[in-house]
Structure formats: C-alpha cells, structure tokens
Scaffold this motif. Sequence first.
Motif, PDB file in Angstrom:
ATOM      1  N   VAL A   1       0.844  -1.194   0.000  1.00 40.61           N
ATOM      2  CA  VAL A   1       0.000   0.000   0.000  1.00 40.61           C
ATOM      3  C   VAL A   1       0.881   1.247   0.000  1.00 40.61           C
ATOM      4  N   GLY A   2       1.885   1.235   0.862  1.00 44.18           N
ATOM      5  CA  GLY A   2       2.807   2.369   0.898  1.00 44.18           C
ATOM      6  C   GLY A   2       3.735   2.404  -0.294  1.00 44.18           C
ATOM      7  N   CYS A   3       4.048   1.227  -0.868  1.00 35.36           N
ATOM      8  CA  CYS A   3       4.925   1.140  -2.050  1.00 35.36           C
ATOM      9  C   CYS A   3       4.331   0.097  -2.978  1.00 35.36           C
ATOM     10  N   ASP A   4       3.647   0.560  -4.038  1.00 32.38           N
ATOM     11  CA  ASP A   4       2.992  -0.387  -4.942  1.00 32.38           C
ATOM     12  C   ASP A   4       3.854  -0.728  -6.162  1.00 32.38           C
ATOM     13  N   ARG A   5       5.037  -0.133  -6.234  1.00 28.95           N
ATOM     14  CA  ARG A   5       5.961  -0.542  -7.305  1.00 28.95           C
ATOM     15  C   ARG A   5       7.387  -0.257  -6.858  1.00 28.95           C
ATOM     16  N   PHE A   6       8.262  -1.243  -7.101  1.00 29.23           N
ATOM     17  CA  PHE A   6       9.672  -1.074  -6.748  1.00 29.23           C
ATOM     18  C   PHE A   6      10.496  -1.752  -7.833  1.00 29.23           C
ATOM     19  N   ALA A   7      11.353  -0.957  -8.481  1.00 25.78           N
ATOM     20  CA  ALA A   7      12.187  -1.463  -9.571  1.00 25.78           C
ATOM     21  C   ALA A   7      13.636  -1.080  -9.303  1.00 25.78           C
ATOM     22  N   ALA A   8      14.560  -1.893  -9.801  1.00 29.55           N
ATOM     23  CA  ALA A   8      15.986  -1.637  -9.571  1.00 29.55           C
ATOM     24  C   ALA A   8      16.815  -2.275 -10.676  1.00 29.55           C
TER      25      ALA A   8
ATOM     26  N   PRO B   1      17.019   0.178   9.054  1.00 27.69           N
ATOM     27  CA  PRO B   1      16.734   1.136   7.984  1.00 27.69           C
ATOM     28  C   PRO B   1      18.020   1.745   7.426  1.00 27.69           C
ATOM     29  N   VAL B   2      18.077   1.842   6.089  1.00 32.73           N
ATOM     30  CA  VAL B   2      19.192   2.516   5.423  1.00 32.73           C
ATOM     31  C   VAL B   2      18.707   3.665   4.558  1.00 32.73           C
ATOM     32  N   SER B   3      17.371   3.875   4.510  1.00 30.53           N
ATOM     33  CA  SER B   3      16.832   4.980   3.726  1.00 30.53           C
ATOM     34  C   SER B   3      15.431   5.305   4.240  1.00 30.53           C
ATOM     35  N   LEU B   4      15.152   6.614   4.379  1.00 30.92           N
ATOM     36  CA  LEU B   4      13.794   7.081   4.663  1.00 30.92           C
ATOM     37  C   LEU B   4      13.103   7.198   3.309  1.00 30.92           C
ATOM     38  N   ALA B   5      12.308   6.196   2.993  1.00 30.74           N
ATOM     39  CA  ALA B   5      11.793   6.015   1.645  1.00 30.74           C
ATOM     40  C   ALA B   5      11.099   7.259   1.128  1.00 30.74           C
ATOM     41  N   ALA B   6      11.395   7.594  -0.130  1.00 27.87           N
ATOM     42  CA  ALA B   6      10.759   8.681  -0.880  1.00 27.87           C
ATOM     43  C   ALA B   6      11.133  10.062  -0.384  1.00 27.87           C
ATOM     44  N   VAL B   7      11.946  10.166   0.667  1.00 29.83           N
ATOM     45  CA  VAL B   7      12.280  11.467   1.223  1.00 29.83           C
ATOM     46  C   VAL B   7      13.782  11.711   1.189  1.00 29.83           C
TER      47      VAL B   7
ATOM     48  N   ASN C   1      30.397   0.274  -7.757  1.00 30.69           N
ATOM     49  CA  ASN C   1      29.143  -0.348  -8.169  1.00 30.69           C
ATOM     50  C   ASN C   1      27.990   0.545  -7.713  1.00 30.69           C
ATOM     51  N   VAL C   2      26.922   0.564  -8.499  1.00 29.96           N
ATOM     52  CA  VAL C   2      25.785   1.409  -8.146  1.00 29.96           C
ATOM     53  C   VAL C   2      24.494   0.656  -8.435  1.00 29.96           C
ATOM     54  N   LEU C   3      23.590   0.666  -7.436  1.00 27.98           N
ATOM     55  CA  LEU C   3      22.269   0.061  -7.571  1.00 27.98           C
ATOM     56  C   LEU C   3      21.242   1.195  -7.664  1.00 27.98           C
ATOM     57  N   PHE C   4      20.653   1.347  -8.847  1.00 26.40           N
ATOM     58  CA  PHE C   4      19.645   2.392  -9.051  1.00 26.40           C
ATOM     59  C   PHE C   4      18.277   1.846  -8.649  1.00 26.40           C
ATOM     60  N   GLU C   5      17.545   2.644  -7.880  1.00 20.14           N
ATOM     61  CA  GLU C   5      16.181   2.278  -7.444  1.00 20.14           C
ATOM     62  C   GLU C   5      15.195   3.302  -7.962  1.00 20.14           C
ATOM     63  N   ALA C   6      14.076   2.831  -8.513  1.00 21.77           N
ATOM     64  CA  ALA C   6      12.970   3.695  -8.914  1.00 21.77           C
ATOM     65  C   ALA C   6      11.689   3.025  -8.437  1.00 21.77           C
ATOM     66  N   ALA C   7      10.944   3.716  -7.590  1.00 23.94           N
ATOM     67  CA  ALA C   7       9.754   3.122  -6.977  1.00 23.94           C
ATOM     68  C   ALA C   7       8.572   4.055  -7.130  1.00 23.94           C
ATOM     69  N   HIS C   8       7.429   3.597  -6.631  1.00 27.64           N
ATOM     70  CA  HIS C   8       6.228   4.439  -6.580  1.00 27.64           C
ATOM     71  C   HIS C   8       5.655   4.343  -5.170  1.00 27.64           C
ATOM     72  N   TRP C   9       5.537   5.508  -4.507  1.00 30.91           N
ATOM     73  CA  TRP C   9       5.166   5.560  -3.100  1.00 30.91           C
ATOM     74  C   TRP C   9       3.813   6.243  -2.925  1.00 30.91           C
ATOM     75  N   ASP C  10       3.165   5.911  -1.822  1.00 24.13           N
ATOM     76  CA  ASP C  10       1.862   6.492  -1.498  1.00 24.13           C
ATOM     77  C   ASP C  10       2.021   7.995  -1.225  1.00 24.13           C
TER      78      ASP C  10
ATOM     79  N   VAL D   1       4.031   9.951   1.983  1.00 22.02           N
ATOM     80  CA  VAL D   1       5.203  10.793   1.758  1.00 22.02           C
ATOM     81  C   VAL D   1       4.978  12.195   2.316  1.00 22.02           C
ATOM     82  N   SER D   2       3.793  12.751   2.074  1.00 14.27           N
ATOM     83  CA  SER D   2       3.500  14.097   2.556  1.00 14.27           C
ATOM     84  C   SER D   2       3.606  14.167   4.076  1.00 14.27           C
ATOM     85  N   ARG D   3       3.043  13.185   4.758  1.00 14.62           N
ATOM     86  CA  ARG D   3       3.085  13.204   6.224  1.00 14.62           C
ATOM     87  C   ARG D   3       4.497  12.979   6.735  1.00 14.62           C
TER      88      ARG D   3
END
Length: 864
Positions: free
Chosen positions: A232-239, A342-348, A362-371, A375-377
């Motif tokens: 619900v908070g993350c409906d898509r996660f790609a890397a 935790p290693v990242s405050l997602a979307a912020v 080496n680099v791992l690129f992440e592209a996701a979709h967050w609620d 994110v606003s809160r």
Amino acid sequence: MRIGVSWLREYVDVPAEPEALEQALVRMGLEVEEIVDLRTTVAGPLVVGRVLSAELLTKFKKPIRYCQVDVGEADPRGIVCGAPNVAEGQLVVVALPGAVLPGNFAIAARKTYDHVSDGMICSVRELGLGDDHAGIMVIPPSAGVKPGDEARPVVGLDDIVVEVEITPDRGYCHSARGIARELSHAFGVPFRDPARIDYDQSGSARLTPRDDPDQSPAADPVPYPISVRDTVGCDRFAARLVRGIDPTAQAPEWMKQRLSVAGIRSISLPVDITNYVMLELGQPMHAFDPDRLTGALLVRRALPGERLTTLDGVDRALDPEDMVICDTGLANPLAPEGAGLPVSLAAVMGGENSEMQPDSVNVLFEAAHWDPVMVSRTARRHRLLSEAAKRWERGVDPQLALVALQRAVTLMTEYGGGQLEPGVLDIDHVAAPNPIVMPSSLPGRVAGIVYPEQRVAELLMAIGCEVSPGQPADPGPSAVPALVVTPPTWRPDLLQPADLVEEVIRLDGYNKVDSVLPVAPAGNGLTASQRRRRSVGRALAEAGYVEALSYPFTSPGVLDALGLPDGDPRRITVRLTNPLSDEEPLLRTTLLPTLFGTLRRNLGRGQRDVALYEMGLVFLRQPGQPGAPAIGVESRPSEADLAATDAAIPHQPWHVAAVLVGDVEPAGWWGAGRPASWADAIEAARIVLDAAGARAVVRAGQQAPWHPGRCAEILVDNGPGEPETVVGYAGELHPAVCAALELPRGTAVMELDLDAVALPGVIVAPRFSTYPPALIDVALVVDAATPAGEVQDALVGGAGPLLEAVRLFDVYSSEQLGEGRKSLAYKLTFRAPDRTLTGEEAVAARDAAVAEAARRVGAVLRGA
C-alpha cells in the motif's frame, strides 16, 4: 521548477521569445514566476581563456595567484585570481574590461594585490548560473573551444530560463517532460515524449503481483534481492545494477548546467544522474552502493523506537507510518529477525549508511512508486521537504519506473563506464486508473460554450486519456451521450467528471469563456441582525473605541487565568481536531481572551491609552451535547449522519466586548486627565444597548473575571409586565486576573450577548416640542449601596409624561450626611408638547418624582 528553454526544445518546438512562452504557460494554467533571458544578464566581452601560468603571491593572508591568461589576443592578459582551483593549462571563462556581470558588477582593469588585473576569471555564481562559488568555472577540453571564442554558448548563457510555480494538482509538471507536454498543447505542435524509448527486456524477468510479494521464483534473474512487505505504501519497486564504474568520472558539463539552473548542485556522477532523471522525467530515484549493504533490501513500515541518520547528518526518530528501506543483513534489536536496519527514509532522503562514496565502483539504481499521503506526512513530520518528496506528494506516474531506470543506466555506462547487469527487478502492484463516465454535454453546460462530442474526445485524448462511447446514465429519447474516459497514469488528479470538464475548458482556452456577470436576485439588503451589528460597531467607534479582529481560538490555560469556577458554562469548550496551533486548540466561549491578547500586543508596542472593542461569534456547547460523527468521503452522508452532525454544532451567539486601559481624558495644560474606570465599561454597555434599540438596566452583580465589588450586571428592560433579561457584565477586571494575564491593574471590561437582546420593532420618529423646557435640580440622599440607576428609574416612574430627560451630574458623601449615606444630584428637564409649563406644574411633577423615589429606595430630599 526552473528549466532552460533549450532543454524543453528537445521535446517540443516552441518559440524562443519570452513573451510568447509566458502567455502560453499562463494559458495552460501554470503560474510563471520569472522568465530570464540569460543572453542579457552579462553585457560586454565574455570569452574563453587558457591559463598559461598561475604565480602564487605569498605575502597576503589568503592564497592569491597572478595568472597569465591567453584570451586569443596577441599578448596574454594578467589577471589576479583568488580561486583555490585555478591552475595552469585550464580553459576558463574570462570577463574582459567593459563587461558587466549580474548584479551590475562592472569589470575594468584595476590595480589589486600589487598587480594590475586586466579582467576577471569567473565562477558559476558570478555568471549568475548557480550558487557555486567554491572556485572558478573550468571548461572541459571536450567542449572543443579555443582561447578567444565567445563563452556564452559554452556555459549556457545563450539560453532562456523559465521558473514556473506548480500547483498541487499538476505534479507531472515538476519535470521537463511535463512542461514540454503542456507547451505542445498550447502551441499545437507535436510532443516528443522522452519516456517513449525502446526498452529491451531480453535476458531479464519482470516480477508480477502475487499473493506473497516477498517470495519470488529463484529462477528470476534479479540484480539484487529486494522484497516489499507493504504494497500500500509502495505499490511498485524497480531496480537495476551497474558494476565497475569509474569512481572519478564526473557528470558532463551540459548535465551540470541543467542541474545548476534548477538549483541543484553537482555531487557525484551517480547522484547527478538520479537528480537529472528526476528533472527530466519527474521520477525521483535513489542510488545505493551495494558494496555497503550486507544483506537483501526490505521495504516496510518503520517500527516504534527505530532511528535513522539521513544524508543531512540528522539522527531522526522514525514513526510507524514512515516507509523505510532496510538492510536485512544488519541485526535490529527492535525488530524480528530478518527485518533489518533502515538505510533509507523512503521517498524522502537516503541514509548515511548506504550512500555512494567517492570510491564506490558499483551502483544500484532504485525507482519506486510511493503512497503520496504517506510521503507528505513523513516529509512534514521530519521537516524534510526535499525535491523528491515535493514530487511524490503531488503524484508521480507509476509507469515511469522502468523508463527512468533505463535512462539512468544508459547515462551511467556512457559517462562512467561499467557493466550493466542484465537483470531487472520490477515488483508491480499498481492498480489501473478507474474509468470516469461523463455526459459529453457536461463541459458545455459548465462553460456556456457548445463543445461537440468529437471535440471533447479530442481534447481529452490530447492529454493522454483513453476515450470510448458509454451508456447514458438516464436512457430515453432525450438521453445525453456519455463518454467513458480512462485518465493517463501521470494524471492522478483526474478523479471525477468535474476534473475532466476543467481539462476540456483549459485546453480549448479559458479566453473563449465569456465573462458574464450573473444577475443579482432582488433582495431586502441587510437583515435586521446585520443592521444592528453595524449600528453597534459604528456607535462604539464614534465613542473612541477601535475594532479588533481576532481568530476565535484559545488555549485551555486562559480559562484558568480568567478565574472561571468549576461548573461555569464557559468551561464547556469545543476542541478542534486539526487546530492551526497546538497551543490554541479550543473554540472560544467568551470574547475576552482574544481581546486581551490584542490589548497585550498594543501595550507591548508602547501604547498606553487603549480602548478596543470586538464583535464576533462565541461557541457554547451544551452539557452532554454529543460530538460530531465520523463521516467518510466515499459517498453522500446519510440523513441520520447529517442530523447527528447538526445536533453536534454548538450554539453560536454574537457577543460584543470592550476593554479600556490608561486615560480616557488626557492630561494637559487644561488640567489633570481622567483614567478609565469601571464606570466607562458600564457606559460602553449603555452605548451598545442604546444602538441596539434597547434600554439598559444596571445593577450590582458578581461574575468572573470581574472584581466582585466593581462588577455591574447589565440587563435589558423588556417593557411593562415583562421580566428583565441579563445580557452581560461590565466593570473592573479582578486584580488576580490582571496579574495572570499581564494586564494593568484597574483594566475596565464589558461583554454583552448581543443575540440575547430582542430586535427592535418599527421605530416611531420622536415628536419635538417647540415650547421652552423647565429645568429643576434635585439632590436625594440614599444608602451608599443603592445603585444610581434604581434612583433614576424611580424618578422617571414618578415624574409622569412631562419629564423629558434626567441626568445624574453629582455624587457626594460627607460626615454631615452620615456614615453609609450618599447624595445623588439629578438634573430634571420638563416640557409639554402643547403649551408652556407653569412653575406649579413643573414643581408638582418634581414632587411626584421625589415621592416615588422615597417609596422605592427610601430617598430623602437633601436639605428637607
């Protein structure tokens, strides 16, 4: 959003004239903050130079170098430079004498540091291209320029920069892609979508939604093990993963320039790429160093007590609503095994423990979709309104993840080398947009313009909607055709027919909608209550009071400061669910707290003689009155819910209050002044009731927060045979309340319930007599506790119809009168409407008035 027009013209053919661009963007409903033609920001000669030598001058406190710079002339120019990064062989930007830099900074040959500086080697900030002032701007050799060439095209000073304020419902315009799309609508030209690129999935697998998203087939070749626990908070996660990059590689100059224009500083190639793709496509991304991770990544909600140090160096306490990306290889004493740290405050914002380092290969690129709500809160809770959070809370296209990853890895391998891993991770739980059924005539009915059905469909398809014919909601011979519209994934703001109507009108042109003023219906003007409130306000203003306007919010502590006893109805308050200030969460039950706050501000700013009044609503909840029910927004509330909501609304009468401190009459050469007292507060109450068309009755009373011995109860005379109505209190504020609220001792206060005063009927114009009056003074001795108003009422009642006016003009007490006695002197005016009164008639009326006062209050004629 700041962006160069040269970037936009890669996707849409638009004119380069600032005026045309501004008009087009405004037509599309975008607010243009500024358009800057960079070609005009630097006047005069600006050329490319090569540093031939950089001699360090050692006798100064800071490092200063005297440089010989080849600017394409016969002889090099000597230029003094204090930048730490200037070095021999560099290609630099040189402003020659006669140039004028941003800020009206004129360049001339001048002597400084014992040398003549014949020009200036410029930094990014000095050229107005950004905020970087750590050193001079160095042009890479790959730019293909030579000394003496014009520098403006090299550094981007041949461009036009547009700054657009994006409204919350147009989040897709936080990107070059979104603004270019809008310009294509405005100019009617084709749009070259940068997201429409070929994506080869050969050799990779796409994870499809399944009942347990944490489990995936072992055969799926993913670049890095990642699972999502909360879809619900993350409906898509790609890397995607790139290995073996050059850690010293820098972003190309064109990319740095575009980032600088947008207000983003260059950090490192992987981070610059994520920022660039965010500006280009609108998809925020993050770059992890996989070598700093010890286990698989897990996307979940934060646990109570968890903390994370973000990239800005701040240690943050996480909230259970926050989404975090965790390293499952790190043990977490607060979480079950496998939950990780935790290693990242997602979307912020990312965490310090996984960020890219100068030696990362080496680099791992992440592209996701967050609620967006999450994110606003989270961003506001942690006060981290980052560029990524700004886009997430306004809505990001969930179909951009793979496109953004492809763009990022392409840039990474092109400018940083490395080998792209074939696997693609894509955990996709995105729900398709809901179709909207809209009558095809609805836009025309709203705008007053005839939009053919085909035109409506064309406009909606132009913004990416899928449009098909639908069944009318009310079939019949007069049924209106309907359209079934499926919004594009980048327009999460299109939720109902009204949103589609707005798009049709916007794209067709707001200027085509006629400005027709509606015909005002006939009315009776102001209501009787409104007229009375205006009369009261005007009367107080004419009496020297200044109106104060306050928010109707107050704090729980102020009720204690006012000394309100337990059980006082004014202590039954309404608490706001979402107050503007946590310190003032209550709706006021009296005007005094807000009026006292205004008084304190005036006193704090040096005012000493202050007379204020305020008229406004108070909110009185009855004992046992129920609270409002929780009502959802998914459908219209039921009649029962509406009735329960109405029952929860508190009574809201209009009150009027006044406060005085300091001198009412100033001192001067004419004599001493007169300070405000309880009598002035009572007089203010009389002014209010007189303007309201009522007669005030004053008697002694007790009511917090007034002084018990200097408090008057204000009543309204409702006429013969009717009981009097208490409408408020006036007098001197209690000393303890003055101390608690930091107000001067002796502050005079009045508050009345204006709605408790009956509205006056038809006012009959008074008849004036042309005959002369008979003036008689009387002095009556009464008990000291007898109110003067009661004595005056007795005189009026006994004098009869010949009495025209009565006025108290003296109060006197002495030993001769006796202890506990006082003398009240009144001036009586007698007049007959049809004749001149004789002396005997006037005296008889006077005697009748005195006799009635003797009967009611035991008054004795002084000297009798």
